[in-house]
Design a protein around this motif. Structure first.
Motif, PDB file in Angstrom:
ATOM      1  N   GLY A   1       3.487   5.658  10.875  1.00 55.70           N
ATOM      2  CA  GLY A   1       4.760   4.949  10.880  1.00 55.70           C
ATOM      3  C   GLY A   1       5.143   4.546  12.296  1.00 55.70           C
ATOM      4  N   VAL A   2       5.607   3.318  12.465  1.00 59.07           N
ATOM      5  CA  VAL A   2       5.980   2.862  13.809  1.00 59.07           C
ATOM      6  C   VAL A   2       7.291   2.089  13.777  1.00 59.07           C
ATOM      7  N   VAL A   3       7.914   2.030  14.939  1.00 56.49           N
ATOM      8  CA  VAL A   3       9.055   1.136  15.150  1.00 56.49           C
ATOM      9  C   VAL A   3       8.680   0.317  16.375  1.00 56.49           C
ATOM     10  N   CYS A   4       8.390  -0.928  16.149  1.00 58.21           N
ATOM     11  CA  CYS A   4       8.003  -1.679  17.342  1.00 58.21           C
ATOM     12  C   CYS A   4       8.489  -3.102  17.288  1.00 58.21           C
ATOM     13  N   LYS A   5       9.745  -3.181  16.997  1.00 62.17           N
ATOM     14  CA  LYS A   5      10.383  -4.489  17.021  1.00 62.17           C
ATOM     15  C   LYS A   5      10.321  -4.995  18.451  1.00 62.17           C
TER      16      LYS A   5
ATOM     17  N   VAL B   1       2.761   1.549   8.819  1.00 62.05           N
ATOM     18  CA  VAL B   1       4.045   1.230   8.210  1.00 62.05           C
ATOM     19  C   VAL B   1       5.012   0.859   9.330  1.00 62.05           C
ATOM     20  N   THR B   2       5.387  -0.395   9.332  1.00 60.33           N
ATOM     21  CA  THR B   2       6.274  -0.890  10.388  1.00 60.33           C
ATOM     22  C   THR B   2       7.716  -0.839   9.921  1.00 60.33           C
ATOM     23  N   LYS B   3       8.610  -1.105  10.834  1.00 62.44           N
ATOM     24  CA  LYS B   3      10.045  -1.229  10.546  1.00 62.44           C
ATOM     25  C   LYS B   3      10.611   0.039   9.913  1.00 62.44           C
ATOM     26  N   MET B   4      10.121   1.185  10.368  1.00 63.24           N
ATOM     27  CA  MET B   4      10.603   2.463   9.839  1.00 63.24           C
ATOM     28  C   MET B   4      12.117   2.582   9.991  1.00 63.24           C
ATOM     29  N   ASP B   5      12.641   1.925  11.045  1.00 64.88           N
ATOM     30  CA  ASP B   5      14.081   2.017  11.300  1.00 64.88           C
ATOM     31  C   ASP B   5      14.908   1.295  10.248  1.00 64.88           C
ATOM     32  N   LEU B   6      14.261   0.506   9.397  1.00 66.98           N
ATOM     33  CA  LEU B   6      15.030  -0.269   8.422  1.00 66.98           C
ATOM     34  C   LEU B   6      15.238   0.474   7.102  1.00 66.98           C
ATOM     35  N   VAL B   7      14.588   1.626   6.975  1.00 68.07           N
ATOM     36  CA  VAL B   7      14.802   2.400   5.732  1.00 68.07           C
ATOM     37  C   VAL B   7      15.316   3.794   6.123  1.00 68.07           C
TER      38      VAL B   7
ATOM     39  N   GLY C   1      -2.114  -8.245   7.201  1.00 69.60           N
ATOM     40  CA  GLY C   1      -0.751  -7.955   6.773  1.00 69.60           C
ATOM     41  C   GLY C   1      -0.103  -9.259   6.386  1.00 69.60           C
ATOM     42  N   SER C   2       0.978  -9.166   5.634  1.00 65.23           N
ATOM     43  CA  SER C   2       1.614 -10.421   5.261  1.00 65.23           C
ATOM     44  C   SER C   2       2.415 -10.938   6.443  1.00 65.23           C
ATOM     45  N   GLN C   3       2.811 -12.185   6.325  1.00 59.87           N
ATOM     46  CA  GLN C   3       3.625 -12.761   7.391  1.00 59.87           C
ATOM     47  C   GLN C   3       4.909 -11.960   7.514  1.00 59.87           C
ATOM     48  N   SER C   4       5.332 -11.742   8.743  1.00 57.85           N
ATOM     49  CA  SER C   4       6.576 -11.022   9.046  1.00 57.85           C
ATOM     50  C   SER C   4       6.499  -9.539   8.737  1.00 57.85           C
ATOM     51  N   SER C   5       5.303  -9.028   8.463  1.00 55.24           N
ATOM     52  CA  SER C   5       5.216  -7.596   8.198  1.00 55.24           C
ATOM     53  C   SER C   5       5.343  -6.810   9.507  1.00 55.24           C
ATOM     54  N   GLY C   6       5.254  -7.525  10.638  1.00 48.93           N
ATOM     55  CA  GLY C   6       5.348  -6.853  11.923  1.00 48.93           C
ATOM     56  C   GLY C   6       3.983  -6.678  12.574  1.00 48.93           C
ATOM     57  N   LYS C   7       3.017  -7.447  12.101  1.00 44.52           N
ATOM     58  CA  LYS C   7       1.654  -7.379  12.587  1.00 44.52           C
ATOM     59  C   LYS C   7       1.567  -7.636  14.102  1.00 44.52           C
ATOM     60  N   SER C   8       2.208  -8.746  14.502  1.00 40.97           N
ATOM     61  CA  SER C   8       2.163  -9.100  15.924  1.00 40.97           C
ATOM     62  C   SER C   8       2.820  -8.017  16.764  1.00 40.97           C
ATOM     63  N   SER C   9       3.918  -7.512  16.268  1.00 38.62           N
ATOM     64  CA  SER C   9       4.635  -6.499  17.038  1.00 38.62           C
ATOM     65  C   SER C   9       3.773  -5.261  17.247  1.00 38.62           C
ATOM     66  N   VAL C  10       3.020  -4.875  16.218  1.00 41.76           N
ATOM     67  CA  VAL C  10       2.150  -3.705  16.336  1.00 41.76           C
ATOM     68  C   VAL C  10       1.063  -3.950  17.389  1.00 41.76           C
TER      69      VAL C  10
HETATM   70  P1  GDP Z   1       4.197 -10.840  11.872  1.00 42.36           P
HETATM   71  O1  GDP Z   1       4.569 -12.167  11.289  1.00 42.36           O
HETATM   72  O2  GDP Z   1       3.587  -9.961  10.836  1.00 42.36           O
HETATM   73  O3  GDP Z   1       3.353 -10.944  13.069  1.00 42.36           O
HETATM   74  O4  GDP Z   1       5.552 -10.117  12.256  1.00 42.36           O
HETATM   75  P2  GDP Z   1       6.279 -10.024  13.650  1.00 42.36           P
HETATM   76  O5  GDP Z   1       5.691  -8.970  14.489  1.00 42.36           O
HETATM   77  O6  GDP Z   1       6.485 -11.331  14.216  1.00 42.36           O
HETATM   78  O7  GDP Z   1       7.645  -9.448  13.100  1.00 42.36           O
HETATM   79  C1  GDP Z   1       8.422 -10.126  12.175  1.00 42.36           C
HETATM   80  C2  GDP Z   1       9.856  -9.779  12.424  1.00 42.36           C
HETATM   81  O8  GDP Z   1      10.074  -8.392  12.179  1.00 42.36           O
HETATM   82  C3  GDP Z   1      10.272 -10.034  13.853  1.00 42.36           C
HETATM   83  O9  GDP Z   1      11.597 -10.536  13.844  1.00 42.36           O
HETATM   84  C4  GDP Z   1      10.246  -8.662  14.483  1.00 42.36           C
HETATM   85  O10 GDP Z   1      11.219  -8.517  15.513  1.00 42.36           O
HETATM   86  C5  GDP Z   1      10.626  -7.784  13.316  1.00 42.36           C
HETATM   87  N1  GDP Z   1      10.081  -6.447  13.444  1.00 42.36           N
HETATM   88  C6  GDP Z   1       8.816  -6.111  13.696  1.00 42.36           C
HETATM   89  N2  GDP Z   1       8.674  -4.766  13.767  1.00 42.36           N
HETATM   90  C7  GDP Z   1       9.906  -4.247  13.557  1.00 42.36           C
HETATM   91  C8  GDP Z   1      10.414  -2.907  13.495  1.00 42.36           C
HETATM   92  O11 GDP Z   1       9.693  -1.915  13.658  1.00 42.36           O
HETATM   93  N3  GDP Z   1      11.741  -2.756  13.241  1.00 42.36           N
HETATM   94  C9  GDP Z   1      12.536  -3.839  13.064  1.00 42.36           C
HETATM   95  N4  GDP Z   1      13.826  -3.614  12.835  1.00 42.36           N
HETATM   96  N5  GDP Z   1      12.105  -5.090  13.104  1.00 42.36           N
HETATM   97  C10 GDP Z   1      10.789  -5.303  13.343  1.00 42.36           C
END
Ligand code: GDP
Length: 730
Positions: A238-242, A210-216, A34-43
């Motif tokens: 689809g997930v929300v896992c901030k 698909v991350t960040k579902m809550d943002l759309v 995934g690209s940077q900040s796509s939420g990879k780590s969070s997943v």
């Molecule tokens: P990575 O760089 O792909 O590993 O992305 P991170 O997991 O670090 O996430 C990047 C940013 O997106 C962080 O600030 C997270 O808090 C935020 N983020 C990740 N998942 C979600 C989500 O499901 N919803 C929201 N609102 N923010 C998210």
């Protein structure tokens, strides 16, 4: 029961240790891109249920992380708080043991990533991490560095390329691709999907997350999940896992009544979101996806991954089983051919090596006893005697008188000039007071040391420099310890000889014969040296040069005498004819190198004449008559003294040094080499020998393959029996 995946993950880890050419031996794992900040780590963290990945604005994942999740059954009746007992992480490559504090895992990963030099950008070398927990399924996930979208100052183009290359390597078959895309970014722009489409155009082994579902808006999110735009056979989840502080604590709180099943890791935030927008994520009544509910939530994702991995592993099973069989047959064949099926261990090798060392040492000991030490010492003392004779007798111009006196038969030994009596005593003292104790002990110690060094240098110790050093070190220690005592003992026991040496008539004749042969040998060497010079210079040239040197020496002698006479007669000056050079046989081409040789030849011929005279004397009847003629025959007498010294020295060296050393050395092998090594050191020791390393490697490979073949064989049976899709214990 989740037998298949779990077993195959084990198999996978074993196979990974075996270097093999066949790609067939690779079992699938899930690769997260995934690209940077796509939420990879969070997943990933949501799947694991712990925050454990390093975070930061800068790219922090510089090495692939091979994450093996191992499901440990929760213990029934135990509160969730006791999870720490069974929930832990470990880095198999680092040997840090079990880590229960996940912030420590985070810190370790951070450090490992940061250890990659900035110039290198990213490293191919994976970090292995295992997490044991009742809250995780059996999975293998590989986290890769995130794709760089826009090159910036601190993230150069090169980095982007290197990350792409690295990801490219991992997304090949048979791996499953987990393509992470953020809902708020157009899927068309997702580098993860783009990369996966290249290697898996039909999306047969790609799962979209698909991350960040809550943002759309929910309808937009639902549309993405409907799998219409960029269809993947395995679909989108689809997930929300901030990640936010306390997220996992609250999640665990939900699971108090966990009933021994895996804890639900759905964050409150995620479940709240999907609950609130339930009507958007229902199965559509019409259209292509009629009746199919879109996949949402981390729990669903986790189950999806388990299913997909198990199916993938299941379909790899036969291929793997065959490949393992082929490899195993090859390994068994090689093992038979090369080693005749002989199994070795590090311990057995080490024990054999030590036994061989002891055996060779014993052989040495058997050939280095009293007779050998005797020969060694006698030879050294004979040389010493020759030196003393040369100094005291053979360079004394009066010595030929001894022969005449002896031949004359007139003189009784006690009528002999005090000069000769004194000379004999001085020579004998020079020998007995030469420090026989230290000298002889040193000689034997050096001989032993040389032999031990030879042992330590030869096969197989040439492969074990450290052990070789140890052998030399402990032998030296024993020898050092025995040295002083032995030298003192010997010195003490030869003490009487310093005052008087009594010679029995029986000893005399043997001594005389020995001395004759030694003087003969000396004469031979002398003549050989003379002939060498003669050959070098040519006979005539040498003769001329020798005459010249003799003349010059004679003239010099005369000049000195004249000067002395002149001084006596007080200054009746310049009567000498020494300056008369007219009858000088000088040849202008005598250079100094030639003259040096000539002088040497002169010396040798004089010495040769002297030795012949001495031989004559030693062979004379007078000398044969017995020990009372010792003053006439110093060669014989000194030889007998040397013989007595040797005898005494050998006796004590044998007791104090040899016997002790031969006793202690094998014991030191056990104490300082064998028992000194623990299991790991033994292994390292054995592997120092390339031949043994090869043997051990093949043997281990064969054993591992046998084990794997067994496990797979069982699995194939089970899989055939219960070939149903869902057998989860969750
Ligand atoms: P990575 O760089 O792909 O590993 O992305 P991170 O997991 O670090 O996430 C990047 C940013 O997106 C962080 O600030 C997270 O808090 C935020 N983020 C990740 N998942 C979600 C989500 O499901 N919803 C929201 N609102 N923010 C998210």
């Amino acid at each position: 029961l989740m037998l298949l995946t779990r077993k195959l993950i084990e198999v996978r880890n074993i196979l990974k240790d075996i270097d093999h050419e066949s790609d067939q031996l690779t079992l699938p794992s899930i690769v997260v891109i995934g690209s940077q900040s796509s939420g990879k780590s969070s997943v990933l963290e949501a799947i694991v249920g712990h925050e454990f990945l390093p975070k930061g604005n800068n790219m922090v994942t510089r090495r692939p992380i091979e994450l093996t999740l191992i499901h440990t059954p929760a213990q029934p009746g135990r509160a969730a708080i006791k999870d720490t007992l069974v929930e832990y992480a470990e880095f198999p490559g680092l040997g840090l043991g079990r880590i229960t504090d996940f912030s420590h895992v985070q810190k370790t990963l951070y450090d490992l990533n940061m250890a990659v030099p900035a110039a290198e950008c990213v490293s191919d070398e994976p970090i292995e991490l295992r997490i044991h927990s009742p809250h995780v399924p059996d999975l293998t996930l590989i986290d890769l560095p995130g794709y760089v979208q826009i090159a910036s100052m601190d993230q150069p183009d090169e980095l982007r390329e290197r990350i792409q290359t690295l990801c490219q390597k991992y997304i090949q078959e048979p791996n499953i691709i987990l393509a992470v895309c953020a809902a708020d970014v157009d899927l068309a722009n997702s580098p993860a999907l783009r990369a996966s489409r290249q290697v898996d155009p039909l999306g047969l082994r790609t799962i979209g997350v698909v991350t960040k579902m809550d943002l759309v808006p929910p309808e937009v999110g639902a549309a993405i999940l409907s799998n219409n735009k960029y269809p993947l056979s395995l679909g989108y989840v689809g997930v929300v896992c901030k990640s936010s502080l306390g997220m996992f604590q609250s999640a665990q709180g939900h699971d108090r009544a966990g009933q021994g099943r895996m804890a639900s890791m759905v964050t409150k935030q995620e479940s709240d979101y999907f609950n609130a927008n339930r009507e958007h994520f229902k199965a559509p009544a019409r259209g292509r996806n009629a009746g199919v509910e879109p996949m949402t939530g981390t729990d669903t994702l986790r189950r999806r991954l388990m299913t997909v991995l198990e199916e993938s592993m299941g379909s790899s099973l036969h291929g793997i089983a065959n490949a393992v069989q082929v490899e195993l047959e090859e390994a068994s064949y090689q093992f038979k051919v090369q080693y005749n099926d002989r199994t070795i261990t590090a311990e057995s090798y080490a024990a054999e090596t030590m036994d061989a060392l002891k055996l060779r040492f014993n052989q040495f000991a058997a050939h280095f006893g009293k007779p050998e030490v005797r020969a060694l010492l006698k030879h050294a003392l004979d040389e010493k005697v020759m030196d003393i004779l040369a100094q005291m007798y053979w360079s004394d111009a009066r010595t030929p008188e001894l022969a005449q006196l002896a031949d004359a038969r007139k003189l009784a030994p006690d009528q002999l000039d005090k000069y000769w009596q004194y000379k004999l005593d001085a020579s004998s003292s020079a020998l007995t007071k030469a420090g026989i104790g230290r000298m002889s002990t040193q000689l034997v110690v050096d001989a032993i040391r040389t032999q031990i060094e030879h042992l330590a240098r030869s096969e197989p110790f040439n492969h074990h420099p450290e052990a070789a050093e140890r052998i030399v070190a402990f032998s030296s220690a024993i020898l050092r310890e025995r040295f002083g005592l032995t030298a003192d003992q010997v010195e003490n026991c030869v003490k009487p000889f310093k005052y008087e040496v009594e010679v029995e008539p029986a000893e005399w004749e043997a001594g005389r014969q020995r001395s004759v042969s030694l003087v003969e040998r000396e004469l031979d060497m002398c003549d050989a040296a003379f002939n060498g010079i003669k050959k070098l210079l040519g006979g005539r040239r040498l003769k001329g040069a020798m005459e010249y040197v003799t003349h010059m020496e004679e003239r010099e002698r005369r000049r000195v005498q004249a000067r002395l006479r002149a001084r006596e007669e007080s200054a009746d000056a310049s009567t000498d004819d020494a300056d008369d050079d007219s009858n000088d046989p000088t040849r202008p081409d005598y250079n100094s190198a030639l003259l040096i040789k000539a002088r040497e030849a002169l010396f040798l011929s004089e010495r040769s004449r002297m030795l012949r005279t001495r031989l004559g004397s030693l062979r004379s009847r007078r000398c044969k008559s017995g020990p009372e003629t010792k003053a006439f025959c110093p060669e014989t007498f000194l030889n007998i003294v040397a013989e007595k010294l040797t005898y005494t020295a050998v006796m004590f060296i044998n007791i104090e040094l040899l016997a002790e050393f031969f006793y202690q050395f094998p014991r030191e092998i056990d104490a300082k080499l064998m028992h000194h090594l623990d299991a790991d050191q033994l292994k390292a020791f054995a592997r120092e020998n390339p031949a043994v390393k090869k043997h051990l490697d093949l043997q281990t490979r064969k054993q591992k393959l046998e084990h794997v073949a067994g496990v797979i064989g069982d699995l194939v049976k089970v899989y055939k029996q219960k070939n149903t899709a869902s057998r989860w214990a969750f």
